[in-house]
Design an enzyme around this catalytic site. Sequence first.
Site, PDB file in Angstrom:
ATOM      1  N   ASP A  15      14.774 142.172  38.869  1.00 19.28           N
ATOM      2  CA  ASP A  15      14.693 142.920  40.108  1.00 19.28           C
ATOM      3  C   ASP A  15      14.385 144.365  39.705  1.00 19.28           C
ATOM      4  O   ASP A  15      14.421 144.707  38.515  1.00 19.28           O
ATOM      5  CB  ASP A  15      16.038 142.817  40.850  1.00 19.28           C
ATOM      6  CG  ASP A  15      16.081 143.658  42.104  1.00 19.28           C
ATOM      7  OD1 ASP A  15      15.119 143.595  42.898  1.00 19.28           O
ATOM      8  OD2 ASP A  15      17.069 144.387  42.296  1.00 19.28           O
ATOM      9  N   ASP A  17      14.845 147.706  42.223  1.00 16.53           N
ATOM     10  CA  ASP A  17      15.633 148.765  42.863  1.00 16.53           C
ATOM     11  C   ASP A  17      17.119 148.628  42.574  1.00 16.53           C
ATOM     12  O   ASP A  17      17.721 147.583  42.826  1.00 16.53           O
ATOM     13  CB  ASP A  17      15.396 148.745  44.379  1.00 16.53           C
ATOM     14  CG  ASP A  17      13.984 149.178  44.729  1.00 16.53           C
ATOM     15  OD1 ASP A  17      13.626 150.322  44.409  1.00 16.53           O
ATOM     16  OD2 ASP A  17      13.234 148.363  45.305  1.00 16.53           O
TER      17      ASP A  17
END
Length: 231
Positions: A15, A17
Amino acid sequence: MANKVLRKVTHCIFDMDGLLLDTERLYTVATEMILEPYGKPYPFEVKEQAMGLQTEPLARFMVEHYDLPISWEEYARQQRANTEILMRNAQLMPGAERLLRHLHANKVPFCLATSSGADMVELKTNEHKELFSLFNHKVCGSTDKEVVNGKPAPDIFLVAASRFGVPANASDCLVFEDSPNGVTAANSAGMQVVMVPDPRLSKEKTSHATQVIGSLVDFKPEQFGLPPFTD
């Protein structure tokens, strides 16, 4: 660390953020800029429900939750405008560069799987282009037509695994996530997942991860059959 059996893996999926880039606090500021004129607070209990969602589901959730007198499209427009200003100088999270360069040096295939759209990924990684060029590929959920359903559905991780030079089996993939929605998505895809949660998250919201660590600095690759750090 969760008391779970750790299996050997060959591929990693990240991922972005709040995991690789310190953007979650900037998203909070961008959101507060929208809500402030309406006198609406943005407590963490609301933020944790929004973490990991793609653009449209996120905007719909916020408009509905706060009963805002604007459309979800207008909310998304304002959010984008605010984030474009705030995200240009997004900094790396602790341990992110070391881990990515280690995997690259040891020829461990890894890719990005983010709910952000391709243009926002370009903007957020502007200060780190060389590092992000090391990824085998990038799946940008909000603009990728193959990602039909966003997190917590497993689509983004299954698409990510399928795009390695030789498609990877789900059981061979290790996902790195910071949000409960992302962990649920990885679990649903049949993948192990290392979670680096916001410290404000309750233990209950992190219990479904394979392993929970304080930051990427704490990750020990050899626990998943990957080459250990030598520095």
